[in-house]
Scaffold this motif. Structure first.
Motif, short mmCIF file in Angstrom:
data_model
loop_
_atom_site.label_atom_id
_atom_site.label_comp_id
_atom_site.label_asym_id
_atom_site.label_seq_id
_atom_site.Cartn_x
_atom_site.Cartn_y
_atom_site.Cartn_z
N PHE A 50 -2.96 3.68 -10.86
CA PHE A 50 -3.27 3.05 -9.58
C PHE A 50 -3.44 4.09 -8.48
O PHE A 50 -4.27 3.93 -7.58
N ALA A 51 -2.68 5.18 -8.54
CA ALA A 51 -2.84 6.25 -7.55
C ALA A 51 -4.21 6.90 -7.71
O ALA A 51 -4.91 7.14 -6.71
N ASP A 121 -4.27 -6.75 -8.56
CA ASP A 121 -4.88 -6.76 -7.22
C ASP A 121 -3.83 -6.47 -6.15
O ASP A 121 -4.08 -5.71 -5.22
N ALA A 122 -2.67 -7.09 -6.27
CA ALA A 122 -1.60 -6.87 -5.30
C ALA A 122 -1.10 -5.42 -5.38
O ALA A 122 -0.85 -4.79 -4.35
N LYS A 123 -0.97 -4.88 -6.58
CA LYS A 123 -0.56 -3.48 -6.74
C LYS A 123 -1.59 -2.55 -6.11
O LYS A 123 -1.22 -1.58 -5.43
N SER A 124 -2.84 -2.84 -6.31
CA SER A 124 -3.90 -2.02 -5.73
C SER A 124 -3.83 -2.03 -4.21
O SER A 124 -3.97 -0.98 -3.56
N ARG A 125 -3.56 -3.20 -3.63
CA ARG A 125 -3.41 -3.31 -2.17
C ARG A 125 -2.21 -2.50 -1.69
O ARG A 125 -2.27 -1.84 -0.64
N GLU A 126 -1.11 -2.51 -2.44
CA GLU A 126 0.08 -1.76 -2.06
C GLU A 126 -0.19 -0.25 -2.12
O GLU A 126 0.22 0.49 -1.22
N PHE A 127 -0.87 0.20 -3.14
CA PHE A 127 -1.22 1.62 -3.23
C PHE A 127 -2.13 2.01 -2.07
O PHE A 127 -1.98 3.09 -1.49
N THR A 128 -3.05 1.14 -1.71
CA THR A 128 -3.94 1.43 -0.58
C THR A 128 -3.16 1.48 0.73
O THR A 128 -3.39 2.35 1.57
#
Length: 164
Positions: A50-51, A121-128
């Motif tokens: 994800f990073a 999708d939620a993980k991607s938003r948190e990484f962003t």
């Protein structure tokens, strides 16, 4: 802009997300005036996917990234650091190696996005979200008039960026 290159080491426990993102962003945002590095006390086997995806989506290069042990930067032939910045609370509380050259140290604690629970999708938003905070801090850091600040003022200013 400074007339020299400042070396900045970002530390985290696993060197898989926050510190890796900070390394890449510093190299890009610093435009040759800052060289970013990253490492961990107990590095993961590889950067968090994800990073890497977040960095790529934000148009940062990801080639050649790998998780490194912070001992690499305490060796005699390692680059001398001007700044050592922890980005996770665990690494900030650990006993760090002695860094040659007496670098300025700071703690820029931020939540570990890899611990976030949710769908992709939620993980991607948190990484962003975490990447955005790091990028803003790095933009502020790389714009400091380093040559005009004495060591104590510079150290306080860099540490205060962790509260941004």
């Amino acid at each position: 802009m400074p007339d020299r290159t400042y070396n900045v080491l970002f530390l985290c426990t696993h060197n898989s997300a926050r510190s890796i993102m900070a390394e890449v962003m510093t190299n890009y945002v610093g435009r040759g005036h800052f060289k970013g590095y990253s490492a961990g006390s107990h590095p993961a086997t590889a950067p968090n996917p994800f990073a890497l995806e977040t960095l790529q989506r934000l148009r940062f290069p990801t080639d050649g990234l790998y998780s490194k042990n912070w001992d690499e930067f305490a060796k005699p032939d390692a680059p001398v650091m001007d700044f050592v910045i922890t980005v996770c609370d665990n690494a900030a509380g650990e006993v760090c190696p002695v860094w040659p050259g007496q670098p300025i140290t700071a703690h820029w604690g931020i939540e570990d996005p890899s611990l976030f629970q949710g769908n992709d999708d939620a993980k991607s938003r948190e990484f962003t979200r975490v990447a955005t905070i790091l990028k803003r801090r790095i933009e502020l850091f790389t714009s400091l008039p380093l040559d005009k600040l004495d060591r104590l003022k510079l150290e306080k200013t860099v540490r205060d960026l962790g509260k941004q």
